[in-house]
Each structure stands twice: as C-alpha cells, then as structure tokens.
Design a protein around this motif. Structure first.
Motif: not given
Length: 99
Positions: A50-60, A92-96
């Motif tokens: 969860l913290p990793a996903w928040c870091h990736l997406t920008g959610h706090a 992210l959408p641009s990642e293959p």
C-alpha cells in the motif's frame, strides 16, 4: 462543525493485496481529492504494497489506523495522482506488459 467527512472504507477481508489494489484503484478514481480511505486488509503484504502504491500514484499514505482490528491502513486521495493501468494498478499506463 468542521466539515470533515468520515473515511470511505474498503473492506478487503482476506483477499490478496493484488486484488485489493485493483479494487482500491477503481475506488479512488471516483473519489474527490482529499477524501480519506481506510483499507481493511489481512494480507501480510499490505503494509508494504500500500505505501509503495501510494508512492507510485501520488496518493498520501497515512499509515496504519491506530487501534483498528483487523488491520486497517489509511490514505488520502490526491488531486495530482497519477493514473495506473486499471487491471495492473502497480503499473503506469505507459509501462509495457511483462512478456
């Protein structure tokens, strides 16, 4: 009155974190920035994923909710969040796609 809204709760039960992130991604897409989400998760990977996903997406990522049983984690929806792949919310959408 402070105008503060109660958190939106996503009860992940005993689902694996992969499925929880898919559900969480879909949930936060429909929420206003600033909304707090409480994710109930028993998967032992949740405090890492969860913290990793928040870091990736920008959610706090707000951390574990003190005294919550079962384990509950909090995040705040960000106005500047990055969109992720709907079926692979850890990309992210641009990642293959992996081959």
């Amino acid at each position: 009155m402070t105008g503060r809204q109660p958190p939106v709760v996503l009860d992940g039960g005993d689902r694996r974190c992969v499925l929880l992130l898919i559900e969480l991604r879909r949930l936060v897409d429909g929420l206003a920035p600033g909304t707090v989400v409480h994710l109930i998760a028993t998967d032992p990977a949740a405090p890492i994923d969860l913290p990793a996903w928040c870091h990736l997406t920008g959610h706090a990522y707000l951390g574990p909710v003190p005294g919550a049983h079962p384990a509950t984690y909090a995040l705040r929806v960000s106005v500047q969040a990055k969109t992720t792949d709907p079926d692979r919310p850890w990309h992210l959408p641009s990642e293959p796609s992996p081959q």
